[in-house]
Enzyme design. Structure first.
Site, PDB file in Angstrom:
ATOM      1  CE  LYS A  22      -4.248   1.045   2.575  1.00 28.25           C
ATOM      2  NZ  LYS A  22      -4.816   0.941   3.917  1.00 28.25           N
TER       3      LYS A  22
HETATM    4  C1  E4P Z   1      -8.232   1.987   4.004  1.00 30.62           C
HETATM    5  O1  E4P Z   1      -7.448   1.212   3.512  1.00 30.62           O
HETATM    6  C2  E4P Z   1      -8.013   2.674   5.274  1.00 30.62           C
HETATM    7  O2  E4P Z   1      -7.277   1.819   6.104  1.00 30.62           O
HETATM    8  C3  E4P Z   1      -9.283   2.994   6.015  1.00 30.62           C
HETATM    9  O3  E4P Z   1     -10.417   2.588   5.290  1.00 30.62           O
HETATM   10  C4  E4P Z   1      -9.361   4.368   6.564  1.00 30.62           C
HETATM   11  O4  E4P Z   1     -10.569   4.513   7.258  1.00 30.62           O
HETATM   12  P1  E4P Z   1     -10.850   5.724   8.284  1.00 30.62           P
HETATM   13  O5  E4P Z   1     -11.015   6.974   7.487  1.00 30.62           O
HETATM   14  O6  E4P Z   1     -12.104   5.339   8.999  1.00 30.62           O
HETATM   15  O7  E4P Z   1      -9.632   5.784   9.179  1.00 30.62           O
END
Ligand code: E4P
Length: 217
Positions: free
Chosen positions: A83
């Site tokens: 990622k």
């Molecule tokens: C996605 O890969 C992120 O880890 C996640 O969905 C972020 O979510 P949040 O905005 O609730 O922290």
């Protein structure tokens, strides 16, 4: 629509996985912090539970650093998805890592143009953050729809991974729009089963059943 679970909580992942609800996992530095675990150890454990893609996020800010970290993370297991953030350096790292044959999830996407760039850089997944757009009074689902239209217009293979999913309605809307994947915290996935009429109906059935005096077993 594939379901990814957005957590580094191994117990929650195992519980949902046993029900067939987990097609993959997403983590990020905040979720690793919340788990209190070492990133390499916990990610390896998750990869041992879930067969599908497991996103592990780089933390370097420059492309070379992201590439080096991405290659190290990818050694954990064949189902690791590296990622990287949606910056120019992240796009450079995406191009190199996807060229190496690794799955790449480009994260922190907040615009259709960013999603277009990620697809051109060879991303396996693009992660538009729905909830964080909603937080600033911009409809996050509009972005999912725009990316769906653009990717379909040009037959991009990059999968739309609706991220920052906070509510059960987000899940329904993402599915209606045609997001390929959604990632949500375990509690949101569990809430998908809830409906007050299900509870009310079950209660009525149980009361009537008790009146019959019968047993099945
Ligand atoms: C996605 O890969 C992120 O880890 C996640 O969905 C972020 O979510 P949040 O905005 O609730 O922290």
């Amino acid at each position: 629509m594939k379901f990814f679970v957005d957590t580094a909580d191994v117990e929650a992942i195992a519980e949902l996985n046993a029900l067939g609800m987990v097609d993959g996992v997403t983590t990020n530095p905040s979720l690793i912090m919340k788990s209190g675990r070492d990133i390499l150890e916990v990610t390896k454990e998750i990869c041992g539970i879930v067969a599908g893609p497991v996103s592990a996020e780089t933390v370097a800010l420059d492309a070379d650093g992201m590439i080096a970290e991405g290659r190290k993370l990818a050694e954990i297991a064949p189902n690791i998805t590296v990622k990287v953030p949606l910056t120019w350096d992240g796009l450079k790292a995406c191009k190199v890592l996807s060229g190496d044959g690794h799955m790449v999830n480009v994260t922190l996407c907040f615009s259709a143009n960013q999603a277009l760039l990620a697809a051109k850089a060879g991303a396996t997944f693009i992660s538009p953050f729905v909830g964080r757009l909603d937080d600033i009074n911009i409809d996050g689902m509009d972005l999912i729809g725009d990316i769906r239209t653009i990717y379909d217009n040009y037959d991009f293979n990059t999968q739309i991974l609706a991220a920052s999913i906070r509510t059960v309605n987000h899940v329904t809307q993402a599915a209606l729009i045609g997001a390929d994947v959604m990632t949500a915290p375990p509690e949101v996935i569990r809430k998908l089963a809830d409906h007050p009429l299900t509870d009310k109906g079950l209660d009525a059935f149980m009361k009537d059943w008790a009146k019959t005096g019968q047993k099945i077993l």
